[in-house]
Motif scaffolding. Structure first.
Motif, PDB file in Angstrom:
ATOM      1  N   THR A  85       0.901  -1.147  -0.058  1.00 24.75           N
ATOM      2  CA  THR A  85       0.023   0.109   0.023  1.00 24.75           C
ATOM      3  C   THR A  85       0.899   1.229  -0.054  1.00 24.75           C
ATOM      4  O   THR A  85       2.070   1.152   0.430  1.00 24.75           O
ATOM      5  CB  THR A  85      -0.736   0.170   1.166  1.00 24.75           C
ATOM      6  OG1 THR A  85      -0.147   0.171   2.365  1.00 24.75           O
ATOM      7  CG2 THR A  85      -1.774  -1.134   1.419  1.00 24.75           C
ATOM      8  N   PRO A  86       0.384   2.305  -0.115  1.00 24.33           N
ATOM      9  CA  PRO A  86       1.207   3.507  -0.369  1.00 24.33           C
ATOM     10  C   PRO A  86       1.737   3.691   0.995  1.00 24.33           C
ATOM     11  O   PRO A  86       2.911   4.417   1.067  1.00 24.33           O
ATOM     12  CB  PRO A  86      -0.036   4.610  -0.764  1.00 24.33           C
ATOM     13  CG  PRO A  86      -0.962   3.960  -1.627  1.00 24.33           C
ATOM     14  CD  PRO A  86      -1.047   2.623  -0.969  1.00 24.33           C
ATOM     15  N   LEU A  87       0.937   3.715   2.055  1.00 24.69           N
ATOM     16  CA  LEU A  87       1.529   4.039   3.479  1.00 24.69           C
ATOM     17  C   LEU A  87       2.662   3.030   3.650  1.00 24.69           C
ATOM     18  O   LEU A  87       3.541   3.353   4.260  1.00 24.69           O
ATOM     19  CB  LEU A  87       0.317   3.722   4.538  1.00 24.69           C
ATOM     20  CG  LEU A  87       0.850   4.113   5.935  1.00 24.69           C
ATOM     21  CD1 LEU A  87       1.442   5.273   5.881  1.00 24.69           C
ATOM     22  CD2 LEU A  87      -0.280   3.847   6.961  1.00 24.69           C
ATOM     23  N   GLU A  88       2.389   1.691   3.499  1.00 25.76           N
ATOM     24  CA  GLU A  88       3.315   0.521   3.896  1.00 25.76           C
ATOM     25  C   GLU A  88       4.667   0.865   3.068  1.00 25.76           C
ATOM     26  O   GLU A  88       5.790   0.884   3.687  1.00 25.76           O
ATOM     27  CB  GLU A  88       3.212  -0.876   3.378  1.00 25.76           C
ATOM     28  CG  GLU A  88       2.145  -1.419   4.309  1.00 25.76           C
ATOM     29  CD  GLU A  88       1.917  -3.079   3.905  1.00 25.76           C
ATOM     30  OE1 GLU A  88       1.340  -3.733   4.641  1.00 25.76           O
ATOM     31  OE2 GLU A  88       2.342  -3.438   2.671  1.00 25.76           O
ATOM     32  N   LYS A  89       4.694   1.229   1.961  1.00 23.34           N
ATOM     33  CA  LYS A  89       5.836   1.815   0.967  1.00 23.34           C
ATOM     34  C   LYS A  89       6.683   3.071   1.681  1.00 23.34           C
ATOM     35  O   LYS A  89       7.618   2.678   1.757  1.00 23.34           O
ATOM     36  CB  LYS A  89       5.530   2.129  -0.371  1.00 23.34           C
ATOM     37  CG  LYS A  89       4.980   0.699  -1.398  1.00 23.34           C
ATOM     38  CD  LYS A  89       4.474   1.106  -2.566  1.00 23.34           C
ATOM     39  CE  LYS A  89       4.085  -0.119  -3.165  1.00 23.34           C
ATOM     40  NZ  LYS A  89       3.651   0.190  -4.839  1.00 23.34           N
ATOM     41  N   ALA A  90       5.754   4.064   2.126  1.00 25.86           N
ATOM     42  CA  ALA A  90       6.543   5.001   2.722  1.00 25.86           C
ATOM     43  C   ALA A  90       7.086   4.856   4.011  1.00 25.86           C
ATOM     44  O   ALA A  90       8.036   5.329   4.135  1.00 25.86           O
ATOM     45  CB  ALA A  90       5.330   6.260   2.912  1.00 25.86           C
ATOM     46  N   VAL A  91       6.412   4.018   4.717  1.00 28.20           N
ATOM     47  CA  VAL A  91       6.921   3.624   6.229  1.00 28.20           C
ATOM     48  C   VAL A  91       8.269   2.744   6.017  1.00 28.20           C
ATOM     49  O   VAL A  91       9.386   3.207   6.589  1.00 28.20           O
ATOM     50  CB  VAL A  91       6.013   3.083   7.081  1.00 28.20           C
ATOM     51  CG1 VAL A  91       6.417   2.449   8.282  1.00 28.20           C
ATOM     52  CG2 VAL A  91       4.815   4.084   7.376  1.00 28.20           C
ATOM     53  N   ILE A  92       8.295   1.797   5.174  1.00 27.58           N
ATOM     54  CA  ILE A  92       9.423   0.917   4.711  1.00 27.58           C
ATOM     55  C   ILE A  92      10.540   1.643   4.369  1.00 27.58           C
ATOM     56  O   ILE A  92      11.572   1.729   4.932  1.00 27.58           O
ATOM     57  CB  ILE A  92       8.866  -0.060   3.874  1.00 27.58           C
ATOM     58  CG1 ILE A  92       8.147  -1.168   4.801  1.00 27.58           C
ATOM     59  CG2 ILE A  92      10.241  -0.786   3.457  1.00 27.58           C
ATOM     60  CD1 ILE A  92       7.364  -2.070   3.790  1.00 27.58           C
ATOM     61  N   SER A  93      10.237   2.648   3.457  1.00 29.34           N
ATOM     62  CA  SER A  93      11.329   3.638   2.642  1.00 29.34           C
ATOM     63  C   SER A  93      12.022   4.259   3.594  1.00 29.34           C
ATOM     64  O   SER A  93      13.000   4.451   3.970  1.00 29.34           O
ATOM     65  CB  SER A  93      10.685   4.424   1.569  1.00 29.34           C
ATOM     66  OG  SER A  93      11.582   5.213   1.086  1.00 29.34           O
TER      67      SER A  93
END
Length: 225
Positions: A85-93
């Motif tokens: 998800t957009p949020l997962e990608k942002a947090v992981i990054s």
């Protein structure tokens, strides 16, 4: 495809762990000489003079672990390691970047500015002499200390670095901690949550199978305490 690498380098290990987690088999070539110089023809054909580098069948060259991850994740989306998800990608990054900037770079400052085989090789990818700067050793230690403080706090309430799923943030953080072990710098005693997480990471196949075999001088890698 072929992956050019150096067994000891944490950035190369980041790619090896990713491949194992994905179940991807890619031929590898060690391109570092015993005196830690890049071999030809790799040096002649790759102007950036750094590893890892993934060369595609059509000759396209992808450098940097993150770029290689992005390319391979698009080809092999499962299991997702960069988020879905957009949020997962942002947090992981965000957490992966913190691990890289403060952990990998912090240890690299210590290593490159203290190791006798890196005299005049203070920066990666530069073919001309770059002198060591001893003052950067202390700065590197300060960055590593910030890494441990931040990640211990994050792991106090999360199973994995970026939440409840294993991701590239864990891959980079594992490579940070083991880079520290190679420099005889253990997880601080006041970081029990990092220690819990790392003990769990040691059970993963990708962690066990990607461990470097030797230090740059040929001596065995120190064992994690």
């Amino acid at each position: 495809m072929k992956l050019y690498e150096w067994d000891f380098a944490p950035n190369c290990r980041r790619v090896r762990m990713f491949l194992i987690e994905k179940g991807i088999e890619i031929p590898k070539e060690e391109c570092i000489t015993p005196d830690i110089a890049l071999k030809d023809p790799f040096l002649s054909k790759y102007k950036h003079a750094m590893v890892p580098m993934l060369e595609l069948d059509n000759g396209v060259q992808l450098g940097e672990a993150l770029a290689i991850w992005i390319y391979l994740e698009a080809l092999h989306p499962n299991p997702p390691l960069l988020g879905t998800t957009p949020l997962e990608k942002a947090v992981i990054s965000g957490w992966e970047r913190r691990a890289y900037d403060e952990g990998i770079i912090g240890h690299a400052e210590i290593f490159r500015n203290s190791h006798p085989q890196f005299v005049d090789r203070g920066l990666p990818g530069h073919l001309g002499p770059v002198p060591q700067i001893p003052a950067l050793i202390e700065r590197g230690k300060q960055r590593v200390a910030r890494f441990h403080k931040k990640f211990n706090e994050q792991l106090a309430s999360n199973k994995f670095v970026a939440g409840d799923k294993f991701s590239v943030a864990d891959i980079t953080a594992v490579c940070v901690v083991d880079f520290g072990h190679a420099l005889e710098m253990q997880i601080p005693d006041d970081c029990p949550h990092t220690k819990r997480w790392f003990d769990e990471m040691l059970q993963r196949e990708s962690v066990k199978k990607s461990v470097p075999t030797h230090m740059p001088d040929g001596s065995p890698i120190p064992i994690a305490a």
